[in-house]
Scaffold this active site. Structure first.
Site, PDB file in Angstrom:
ATOM      1  N   ASP A 165       0.842  -1.208   0.000  1.00 54.02           N
ATOM      2  CA  ASP A 165       0.000   0.000   0.000  1.00 54.02           C
ATOM      3  C   ASP A 165       0.872   1.251   0.000  1.00 54.02           C
ATOM      4  OD1 ASP A 165      -2.305   1.885   1.122  1.00 54.02           O
ATOM      5  OD2 ASP A 165      -3.279  -0.016   0.626  1.00 54.02           O
ATOM      6  N   ARG A 172      -5.911  16.244   3.082  1.00 51.63           N
ATOM      7  CA  ARG A 172      -4.902  15.278   3.510  1.00 51.63           C
ATOM      8  C   ARG A 172      -3.499  15.744   3.063  1.00 51.63           C
ATOM      9  NH1 ARG A 172      -3.448   8.996   2.205  1.00 51.63           N
ATOM     10  NH2 ARG A 172      -3.212   8.338   4.342  1.00 51.63           N
ATOM     11  N   LYS A 175      -3.930  -0.973  -6.847  1.00 50.09           N
ATOM     12  CA  LYS A 175      -4.955  -0.288  -6.050  1.00 50.09           C
ATOM     13  C   LYS A 175      -4.841   1.203  -6.365  1.00 50.09           C
ATOM     14  CE  LYS A 175      -6.295   0.615  -1.234  1.00 50.09           C
ATOM     15  NZ  LYS A 175      -6.019   0.260   0.170  1.00 50.09           N
ATOM     16  N   ASP A 225      -5.990   4.724  -5.588  1.00 55.26           N
ATOM     17  CA  ASP A 225      -6.624   5.454  -4.490  1.00 55.26           C
ATOM     18  C   ASP A 225      -6.888   6.901  -4.900  1.00 55.26           C
ATOM     19  OD1 ASP A 225      -7.579   5.947  -1.951  1.00 55.26           O
ATOM     20  OD2 ASP A 225      -5.764   5.306  -0.908  1.00 55.26           O
ATOM     21  N   CYS A 260     -10.414   2.906  -5.145  1.00 56.53           N
ATOM     22  CA  CYS A 260     -10.487   3.262  -3.733  1.00 56.53           C
ATOM     23  C   CYS A 260     -10.525   4.775  -3.676  1.00 56.53           C
ATOM     24  CB  CYS A 260      -9.232   2.721  -3.043  1.00 56.53           C
ATOM     25  SG  CYS A 260      -9.065   3.211  -1.323  1.00 56.53           S
ATOM     26  N   ASP A 286     -12.905   2.454   4.519  1.00 60.14           N
ATOM     27  CA  ASP A 286     -11.731   2.360   5.403  1.00 60.14           C
ATOM     28  C   ASP A 286     -12.116   1.788   6.758  1.00 60.14           C
ATOM     29  OD1 ASP A 286      -9.697   3.170   3.793  1.00 60.14           O
ATOM     30  OD2 ASP A 286      -9.724   5.258   4.422  1.00 60.14           O
TER      31      ASP A 286
HETATM   32  C1  DGJ Z   1      -6.934   5.430   1.974  1.00 63.72           C
HETATM   33  C2  DGJ Z   1      -7.302   4.032   1.650  1.00 63.72           C
HETATM   34  O1  DGJ Z   1      -8.684   3.861   1.764  1.00 63.72           O
HETATM   35  C3  DGJ Z   1      -6.540   3.075   2.548  1.00 63.72           C
HETATM   36  O2  DGJ Z   1      -6.935   1.772   2.304  1.00 63.72           O
HETATM   37  C4  DGJ Z   1      -5.079   3.273   2.321  1.00 63.72           C
HETATM   38  O3  DGJ Z   1      -4.724   2.854   1.029  1.00 63.72           O
HETATM   39  C5  DGJ Z   1      -4.693   4.703   2.548  1.00 63.72           C
HETATM   40  N1  DGJ Z   1      -5.516   5.603   1.791  1.00 63.72           N
HETATM   41  C6  DGJ Z   1      -3.257   4.949   2.201  1.00 63.72           C
HETATM   42  O4  DGJ Z   1      -2.916   6.258   2.250  1.00 63.72           O
END
Ligand code: DGJ
Length: 741
Positions: free
Chosen positions: A367, A444, A477, A479, A527, A549
């Site tokens: 991740d 963030r 993944k 995000d 995500c 999350d």
């Molecule tokens: C948000 C995601 O939903 C998490 O699963 C993870 O990947 C974090 N970001 C990492 O910054």
């Protein structure tokens, strides 16, 4: 044939296996909506459905159309400013500033199949699948605007997909100020509107309200479908239940700003509009240019919510999700995020991967934190190069080692983002979205790249492609951890600024498509801080999404239950994580965490190297159990049995059934223990009424109809030496109904 046309009366009757959708051309050339609901017979005309008595005090069209009063009609795609005072489906601004237009019927054609859209995610079909697409052309000779309404009929799945293409056939520019994907007018308002609201870590909680006169809506202006509202809504009769009653579904194959609006007018007519949110949208059509709206998904069930969800699930599997993965078993993964956060090195990661392999897990996902100098969330987004401090031997080395353990290897990216503390920002400080002369707002600690610019999308593509290629990634993944503020397109002229939000999403889709074309075997998971972009636009590219999350088992029951109304179990990433849970602080049994996560794409997100031997053995059993029933959990027919949003909200249950109804697994979850509880039964669904089943290997056998209507007794005795019985706090029980040979 799923589309019947009466050329003389100009009546169009679309039929799916169980529903009819009928409209016609009215006296003034507008399209009038006649009926959507249970399948009815094809007739020459349905004049009775269009009948309207003249009412006083209403705007009426001139002498030729004396009885024609647009405000009391049901129409297909309403114009603004011509006597229908409800919100319109579209609106323009002509060069002289006029907002008035009028689209009249100009012809139709029918094609076999459903072609993909070129720049947007869309439904599709293969030639042999019996899908038909009807296009109705509408034209306004005065402005030169043309609109084509597309209706694709997915007969087997009971789904109709609608969209609109606008073209400018004039010599002047025309501005589209609103361009909804679909409008549906219904004859009364005796409906409940069901939507799915929430926030970060509590996505898609069911919200149910009776329709009231006026406007009610859900939507997003976050340039993402959002945690807060979801484009999926339903309109159901008040008496509709999981297995009986009328219900309509609406969804949008789109990931940006959206509006789902339901308006009840003074004649109790209900108008549903669904499409791009008109608030942050306008599109300039120069002469000969066209604009394609996203597609809306419409479906009707007379057998309640479960049936509706099942037909949508079938539709997604056959006509929306990437066919390379749509029906492929999804790997059981371990993700290092909640195990290490940013603090890891190769040894730590490999220790997790090694343990994962021992437990039978199939995919290791690295991740956030592997790139740039990303020791916390203030830096490095955009620098998609390995952090040599953490991984001195590079990513391919780690990938080789993971692959060597027999695991697949996946990697996290946040492609749309940039940190100010990054090499990318040093090189291109003008690449982020920012309003002139203003300090951009951070989310963030990060900013958003202007994905309307090709060179930016291309740079990100090159970096990602290198990583995917050199490490032979099996999974990505993708995000997206903040919503977009300060929306301004530095490359767009002033009069096209309202195109920015839609162009941004087109840039996101473009990058997805390029990556998929180049790496067709890579499985994408989308995500957005958990489930902030859980929508059909994303699902077209990424067959599964990180549902939330929040991995607390109890919260997840609600989140997954709410999500299941409009989306398939195989779309929901569901992980077992540590306790006390990071989001709620709650301690739930490992068995419960597993039994919730089974009903999605199972994964583990905790430091499995730190587990006791007993816990490791339990996970090994969970993984083996899930593998044995993976097909059922991911692709079986899903039934909601008991809602955590109803009654005393203390119990929930759901079930999956295989295609030939010989195997079903139901789960019953109890939130808090009750002393001396009432006697309970679990009522199965979807079994074969005449077959005999054993429950959890019982000696006694039960007929399917018995299990469905008389139910199965749920053990309630609390044995304090065995605290995890059905009546203990946070307990979960599985009931496996296996047909007797
Ligand atoms: C948000 C995601 O939903 C998490 O699963 C993870 O990947 C974090 N970001 C990492 O910054």
């Amino acid at each position: 044939m799923s589309i019947s046309v009466n050329q003389q009366a100009k009546v169009f009757h679309l039929q799916t296996a169980h529903s009819s959708y009928i409209f016609h051309v009215m006296a003034n050339g507008d399209l009038g909506q006649l009926y959507f609901g249970r399948k009815i017979h094809v007739k020459d005309h349905y004049d009775n459905l269009a009948k309207r008595e003249r009412r006083e005090a209403m705007v009426a069209w001139g002498k030729d159309f004396d009885d024609f009063q647009p405000d009391n009609l049901k129409t297909e795609y309403a114009a603004f400013g011509r006597g229908d005072f409800r919100d319109p489906a579209y609106q323009i601004a002509a060069e002289n500033g006029s907002r008035i237009s009028e689209l009249a019927y100009a012809g139709y054609h029918i094609e076999d199949g459903k072609a993909r859209l070129s720049e947007l995610p869309s439904a599709f079909s293969q030639p042999s699948e019996g899908v038909q697409t009807l296009t109705i052309d509408l034209a306004d000779p005065l402005t030169g605007l043309q609109a084509s309404l597309h209706y694709s009929v997915f007969e087997q799945e009971d789904v109709i997909v609608r969209s609109t293409t606008f073209s400018n056939l004039s010599d002047n520019k025309i501005i589209l100020r609103r361009a909804m994907s679909a409008q549906l007018d219904l004859p009364d308002s005796r409906f409940q509107m069901i939507s799915f609201a929430g926030s970060w870590a509590r996505e898609r909680q069911e919200v149910k309200n009776a329709l009231k006169p006026g406007i009610q809506s859900v939507g997003s202006l976050r340039t993402a479908s959002s945690h807060q509202e979801n484009p999926f809504i339903m309109l159901a009769r008040p008496e509709t239940s999981e297995d009986t009653g009328d219900v309509f579904a609406f969804n949008l194959i789109y990931s940006g700003n959206f509006l789902d609006q339901v308006e009840v007018n003074h004649y109790d007519l209900t108008r549903v509009l669904i499409g791009i949110h008109p608030e942050e949208f306008a599109w300039t059509l120069d002469p000969n240019e066209s604009f394609q709206t996203p597609e809306a998904v419409l479906s009707f069930s007379k057998q309640g919510f479960n049936q509706l969800s099942q037909q949508l699930t079938n539709f997604y599997a056959n006509h929306l999700v990437n066919p390379r993965f749509a029906k492929q078993p999804r790997p059981i993964l371990v993700n290092n995020w909640e195990a290490t956060y940013f603090d890891f090195n190769e040894d730590k990661l490999l220790a997790i991967a090694k343990k994962a392999a021992e437990l039978g897990i199939e995919l290791f996902v690295l991740d956030d934190g592997w790139f740039g100098h990303r020791d916390d969330d203030h830096t490095s987004l955009g620098d998609w190069f390995v952090d040599k401090k953490k991984l001195p031997q590079g990513l391919p080395h780690l990938a080789d080692a993971v692959h060597g353990l027999g695991l697949k290897f996946g990697l996290w990216f946040e492609p749309e983002m940039i940190s100010m503390a990054s090499e990318l920002y040093k090189k291109h400080p003008d690449w982020l979205i920012v309003s002139p002369k203003r300090q951009p707002i951070a989310g963030r600690n990060q900013y958003v790249l202007d994905f309307t610019r090709n060179e930016i999308v291309d740079t990100v593509f090159q970096m990602m492609a290198q990583r995917i290629e050199e490490s032979h990634l099996d999974y990505v993944k993708w995000d997206m951890n903040r919503y977009i503020t300060d929306m301004f397109g530095s490359q767009l002229p002033a009069d096209r600024q309202l195109e920015m939000a839609h162009r941004y999403i087109l840039g996101v889709y473009h990058l997805y498509q390029r990556l998929i074309d180049r790496f067709p075997d890579v499985l994408f998971e989308s995500c957005a801080s958990g489930g902030g972009r859980f929508d059909l636009g994303m699902m077209y590219y990424a067959p599964q999404a990180w549902t939330s999350d929040n991995t607390d088992a109890l919260s997840r029951i609600q989140i997954q239950y709410g999500t299941s109304y409009g989306y398939a179990p195989s779309m929901m990433g569901a992980h077992v994580s540590d306790v006390p849970n990071y989001q709620t602080g709650r301690i739930t049994p490992l068995s419960t965490r597993g039994r919730v996560a089974y009903f999605g794409d199972l994964g583990y997100e905790l430091d499995i190297t730190k587990l006791s031997e007993k816990e490791q053995q339990e996970i090994k059993k969970q993984v083996a159990f899930y593998k044995r029933h993976r097909q059922l959990f991911q692709f079986g027919t899903f039934y909601r049995l008991q809602s955590p949003f109803a009654g005393d909200k203390n119990v929930a249950s759901w079930e999956v059934v295989n295609a030939d109804r010989t195997l079903a697994i139901a789960a019953r979850y109890q939130f808090l223990n009750r002393p001396n509880p009432a006697y309970l039964r679990l009522y199965f669904m979807g079994l074969s009424p005449d077959r005999l089943y054993r429950i959890n290997g019982s000696e006694e056998t039960f007929f399917g109809d018995e299990l469905e209507d008389a139910g199965y007794a749920v053990d309630q005795i609390l044995d304090i030496n065995q605290p995890m019985t059905a009546s203990a706090d946070f307990s979960a029980h599985l009931f496996i109904a296996q047909a007797v040979e």
